[in-house]
Motif scaffolding. Structure first.
Motif, PDB file in Angstrom:
ATOM      1  N   ARG A 189       0.867  -1.191   0.000  1.00 54.23           N
ATOM      2  CA  ARG A 189       0.000   0.000   0.000  1.00 54.23           C
ATOM      3  C   ARG A 189       0.895   1.229   0.000  1.00 54.23           C
ATOM      4  O   ARG A 189       1.752   1.373   0.878  1.00 54.23           O
ATOM      5  CB  ARG A 189      -0.867  -0.033   1.244  1.00 54.23           C
ATOM      6  CG  ARG A 189      -1.765   1.164   1.414  1.00 54.23           C
ATOM      7  CD  ARG A 189      -2.506   1.036   2.731  1.00 54.23           C
ATOM      8  NE  ARG A 189      -3.401   2.141   2.971  1.00 54.23           N
ATOM      9  CZ  ARG A 189      -3.978   2.373   4.144  1.00 54.23           C
ATOM     10  NH1 ARG A 189      -3.762   1.552   5.164  1.00 54.23           N
ATOM     11  NH2 ARG A 189      -4.786   3.402   4.292  1.00 54.23           N
ATOM     12  N   VAL A 190       0.697   2.093  -0.973  1.00 58.44           N
ATOM     13  CA  VAL A 190       1.484   3.323  -1.068  1.00 58.44           C
ATOM     14  C   VAL A 190       0.539   4.511  -1.148  1.00 58.44           C
ATOM     15  O   VAL A 190      -0.260   4.614  -2.071  1.00 58.44           O
ATOM     16  CB  VAL A 190       2.431   3.311  -2.293  1.00 58.44           C
ATOM     17  CG1 VAL A 190       3.202   4.616  -2.378  1.00 58.44           C
ATOM     18  CG2 VAL A 190       3.384   2.129  -2.226  1.00 58.44           C
ATOM     19  N   GLU A 208      -3.459   6.903  -3.616  1.00 59.99           N
ATOM     20  CA  GLU A 208      -3.225   5.688  -2.842  1.00 59.99           C
ATOM     21  C   GLU A 208      -3.465   4.484  -3.736  1.00 59.99           C
ATOM     22  O   GLU A 208      -4.511   4.381  -4.377  1.00 59.99           O
ATOM     23  CB  GLU A 208      -4.166   5.637  -1.635  1.00 59.99           C
ATOM     24  CG  GLU A 208      -3.946   4.452  -0.735  1.00 59.99           C
ATOM     25  CD  GLU A 208      -4.865   4.482   0.486  1.00 59.99           C
ATOM     26  OE1 GLU A 208      -4.429   3.979   1.534  1.00 59.99           O
ATOM     27  OE2 GLU A 208      -5.989   4.997   0.387  1.00 59.99           O
ATOM     28  N   VAL A 209      -2.481   3.587  -3.778  1.00 58.47           N
ATOM     29  CA  VAL A 209      -2.595   2.378  -4.581  1.00 58.47           C
ATOM     30  C   VAL A 209      -2.291   1.172  -3.700  1.00 58.47           C
ATOM     31  O   VAL A 209      -1.464   1.253  -2.786  1.00 58.47           O
ATOM     32  CB  VAL A 209      -1.665   2.433  -5.819  1.00 58.47           C
ATOM     33  CG1 VAL A 209      -0.209   2.463  -5.424  1.00 58.47           C
ATOM     34  CG2 VAL A 209      -1.932   1.290  -6.776  1.00 58.47           C
ATOM     35  N   TRP A 210      -3.013   0.084  -3.943  1.00 53.25           N
ATOM     36  CA  TRP A 210      -2.820  -1.190  -3.263  1.00 53.25           C
ATOM     37  C   TRP A 210      -2.402  -2.187  -4.335  1.00 53.25           C
ATOM     38  O   TRP A 210      -3.123  -2.385  -5.313  1.00 53.25           O
ATOM     39  CB  TRP A 210      -4.111  -1.644  -2.586  1.00 53.25           C
ATOM     40  CG  TRP A 210      -4.612  -0.711  -1.517  1.00 53.25           C
ATOM     41  CD1 TRP A 210      -4.953   0.604  -1.670  1.00 53.25           C
ATOM     42  CD2 TRP A 210      -4.838  -1.021  -0.153  1.00 53.25           C
ATOM     43  NE1 TRP A 210      -5.380   1.117  -0.480  1.00 53.25           N
ATOM     44  CE2 TRP A 210      -5.337   0.137   0.468  1.00 53.25           C
ATOM     45  CE3 TRP A 210      -4.703  -2.182   0.602  1.00 53.25           C
ATOM     46  CZ2 TRP A 210      -5.668   0.174   1.814  1.00 53.25           C
ATOM     47  CZ3 TRP A 210      -5.045  -2.142   1.944  1.00 53.25           C
ATOM     48  CH2 TRP A 210      -5.516  -0.975   2.543  1.00 53.25           C
ATOM     49  N   ILE A 211      -1.241  -2.819  -4.148  1.00 54.31           N
ATOM     50  CA  ILE A 211      -0.679  -3.724  -5.148  1.00 54.31           C
ATOM     51  C   ILE A 211      -0.602  -5.124  -4.556  1.00 54.31           C
ATOM     52  O   ILE A 211      -0.010  -5.323  -3.486  1.00 54.31           O
ATOM     53  CB  ILE A 211       0.723  -3.254  -5.577  1.00 54.31           C
ATOM     54  CG1 ILE A 211       0.647  -1.831  -6.114  1.00 54.31           C
ATOM     55  CG2 ILE A 211       1.318  -4.188  -6.617  1.00 54.31           C
ATOM     56  CD1 ILE A 211       1.964  -1.132  -6.150  1.00 54.31           C
ATOM     57  N   TYR A 212      -1.194  -6.088  -5.249  1.00 56.34           N
ATOM     58  CA  TYR A 212      -1.227  -7.476  -4.785  1.00 56.34           C
ATOM     59  C   TYR A 212      -0.074  -8.243  -5.419  1.00 56.34           C
ATOM     60  O   TYR A 212       0.120  -8.185  -6.638  1.00 56.34           O
ATOM     61  CB  TYR A 212      -2.570  -8.115  -5.147  1.00 56.34           C
ATOM     62  CG  TYR A 212      -3.721  -7.441  -4.443  1.00 56.34           C
ATOM     63  CD1 TYR A 212      -4.175  -7.917  -3.221  1.00 56.34           C
ATOM     64  CD2 TYR A 212      -4.323  -6.307  -4.972  1.00 56.34           C
ATOM     65  CE1 TYR A 212      -5.221  -7.294  -2.559  1.00 56.34           C
ATOM     66  CE2 TYR A 212      -5.364  -5.674  -4.320  1.00 56.34           C
ATOM     67  CZ  TYR A 212      -5.806  -6.170  -3.113  1.00 56.34           C
ATOM     68  OH  TYR A 212      -6.836  -5.539  -2.448  1.00 56.34           O
ATOM     69  N   LEU A 213       0.674  -8.981  -4.587  1.00 53.93           N
ATOM     70  CA  LEU A 213       1.830  -9.753  -5.038  1.00 53.93           C
ATOM     71  C   LEU A 213       1.601 -11.227  -4.754  1.00 53.93           C
ATOM     72  O   LEU A 213       1.005 -11.592  -3.739  1.00 53.93           O
ATOM     73  CB  LEU A 213       3.098  -9.309  -4.302  1.00 53.93           C
ATOM     74  CG  LEU A 213       3.443  -7.821  -4.323  1.00 53.93           C
ATOM     75  CD1 LEU A 213       4.661  -7.565  -3.456  1.00 53.93           C
ATOM     76  CD2 LEU A 213       3.679  -7.356  -5.740  1.00 53.93           C
ATOM     77  N   SER A 261      -3.884  -4.752  -8.819  1.00 53.48           N
ATOM     78  CA  SER A 261      -3.756  -3.484  -8.100  1.00 53.48           C
ATOM     79  C   SER A 261      -5.084  -2.754  -8.147  1.00 53.48           C
ATOM     80  O   SER A 261      -5.938  -3.035  -8.995  1.00 53.48           O
ATOM     81  CB  SER A 261      -2.641  -2.620  -8.696  1.00 53.48           C
ATOM     82  OG  SER A 261      -2.977  -2.194  -9.997  1.00 53.48           O
ATOM     83  N   GLU A 262      -5.246  -1.844  -7.231  1.00 49.80           N
ATOM     84  CA  GLU A 262      -6.430  -0.986  -7.218  1.00 49.80           C
ATOM     85  C   GLU A 262      -6.063   0.340  -6.576  1.00 49.80           C
ATOM     86  O   GLU A 262      -5.170   0.413  -5.738  1.00 49.80           O
ATOM     87  CB  GLU A 262      -7.597  -1.657  -6.494  1.00 49.80           C
ATOM     88  CG  GLU A 262      -7.354  -1.969  -5.034  1.00 49.80           C
ATOM     89  CD  GLU A 262      -8.564  -2.640  -4.383  1.00 49.80           C
ATOM     90  OE1 GLU A 262      -9.687  -2.146  -4.536  1.00 49.80           O
ATOM     91  OE2 GLU A 262      -8.348  -3.669  -3.724  1.00 49.80           O
ATOM     92  N   ARG A 263      -6.753   1.353  -6.993  1.00 51.95           N
ATOM     93  CA  ARG A 263      -6.547   2.692  -6.443  1.00 51.95           C
ATOM     94  C   ARG A 263      -7.721   3.054  -5.547  1.00 51.95           C
ATOM     95  O   ARG A 263      -8.853   2.661  -5.812  1.00 51.95           O
ATOM     96  CB  ARG A 263      -6.415   3.726  -7.547  1.00 51.95           C
ATOM     97  CG  ARG A 263      -5.142   3.568  -8.346  1.00 51.95           C
ATOM     98  CD  ARG A 263      -4.889   4.800  -9.203  1.00 51.95           C
ATOM     99  NE  ARG A 263      -3.606   4.673  -9.868  1.00 51.95           N
ATOM    100  CZ  ARG A 263      -2.445   5.031  -9.333  1.00 51.95           C
ATOM    101  NH1 ARG A 263      -2.417   5.567  -8.140  1.00 51.95           N
ATOM    102  NH2 ARG A 263      -1.322   4.881  -9.992  1.00 51.95           N
ATOM    103  N   SER A 264      -7.432   3.826  -4.531  1.00 46.72           N
ATOM    104  CA  SER A 264      -8.489   4.349  -3.678  1.00 46.72           C
ATOM    105  C   SER A 264      -9.193   5.472  -4.416  1.00 46.72           C
ATOM    106  O   SER A 264      -8.544   6.354  -4.984  1.00 46.72           O
ATOM    107  CB  SER A 264      -7.909   4.904  -2.380  1.00 46.72           C
ATOM    108  OG  SER A 264      -7.287   3.911  -1.640  1.00 46.72           O
ATOM    109  N   ALA A 265     -10.512   5.440  -4.399  1.00 51.90           N
ATOM    110  CA  ALA A 265     -11.279   6.506  -5.035  1.00 51.90           C
ATOM    111  C   ALA A 265     -11.112   7.810  -4.255  1.00 51.90           C
ATOM    112  O   ALA A 265     -11.061   8.888  -4.842  1.00 51.90           O
ATOM    113  CB  ALA A 265     -12.751   6.116  -5.108  1.00 51.90           C
ATOM    114  N   GLU A 266     -11.006   7.685  -2.959  1.00 46.65           N
ATOM    115  CA  GLU A 266     -10.855   8.853  -2.090  1.00 46.65           C
ATOM    116  C   GLU A 266      -9.774   8.551  -1.065  1.00 46.65           C
ATOM    117  O   GLU A 266      -9.788   7.488  -0.448  1.00 46.65           O
ATOM    118  CB  GLU A 266     -12.183   9.135  -1.383  1.00 46.65           C
ATOM    119  CG  GLU A 266     -12.156  10.326  -0.481  1.00 46.65           C
ATOM    120  CD  GLU A 266     -13.496  10.539   0.198  1.00 46.65           C
ATOM    121  OE1 GLU A 266     -13.488  10.803   1.412  1.00 46.65           O
ATOM    122  OE2 GLU A 266     -14.535  10.415  -0.467  1.00 46.65           O
TER     123      GLU A 266
END
Length: 183
Positions: free
Chosen positions: A78-79, A89-94, A103-108
């Motif tokens: 999570r960055v 903000e992005v969440w990257i799955y490994l 990966s997915e980005r936070s809308a807010e």
């Protein structure tokens, strides 16, 4: 290399968050050495945040949008970057080999590490801090956090590093310890 794949997935933005490529690699290696930690992270004094999470196999939905976890996910990076005009903000799955599988980005972006008890406790104390027991938002399970302030250039406070330990993991760890005759 894991960090190169992550940075590519972020479109190069991770470099802006205090050398995040190297930090992500280091946090991942530390989680390999201490699997009882749920996650390790750094919250910066500008509100940026880098977290590496050991994803429990039982979790079906995760991340900012409670999306389905990509099959084979082992970790989440999570960055949260607050260095630009608009926070992102992005969440990257490994997977187990460190390959990016989703990966997915936070809308807010509403999370601010500077407002969390683990951050303020370590900053105010100027040293190590343990939180009270609380429920981890991303996991929905109780745990505790150990945190320590980080000094940057010239010894100036620049953020806080934290380690989350889920209560279930702590319990499993303690059960596995062999107690001697004298305690």
């Amino acid at each position: 290399m894991v960090s190169a794949r992550i940075t590519s997935s972020l479109g190069g933005r991770a470099v802006a968050v205090g050398g995040a490529r190297e930090l992500i690699e280091y946090l991942g290696n530390t989680l390999d050495a201490y699997p009882q930690f749920y996650s390790l992270y750094v919250g910066y004094d500008d509100g940026s945040f880098v977290q590496v999470i050991n994803l429990p196999g039982s979790v079906g939905r995760f991340g900012p949008n409670a999306s389905a976890v990509p099959p084979g996910s082992r970790r989440v990076v999570r960055v949260l970057d607050r260095t630009g005009d608009e926070p992102s903000e992005v969440w990257i799955y490994l997977d187990a080999e460190g390959r990016v599988i989703g990966s997915e980005r936070s809308a807010e972006v509403s999370y601010d590490p500077r407002l969390r008890p683990w951050y303020t406790g370590a900053e105010d104390r100027g040293g190590g801090y343990w939180t009270d027991l609380y429920v981890f938002f991303s996991l929905g399970e109780p745990g505790i956090t150990a945190s320590f302030p980080v000094a940057g250039a010239k010894g100036r406070f620049s953020g806080v590093v934290g380690a989350d330990i889920a209560l279930s993991e702590l319990s499993d760890f303690l059960k596995a310890q062999v107690v001697g005759k004298t305690g």
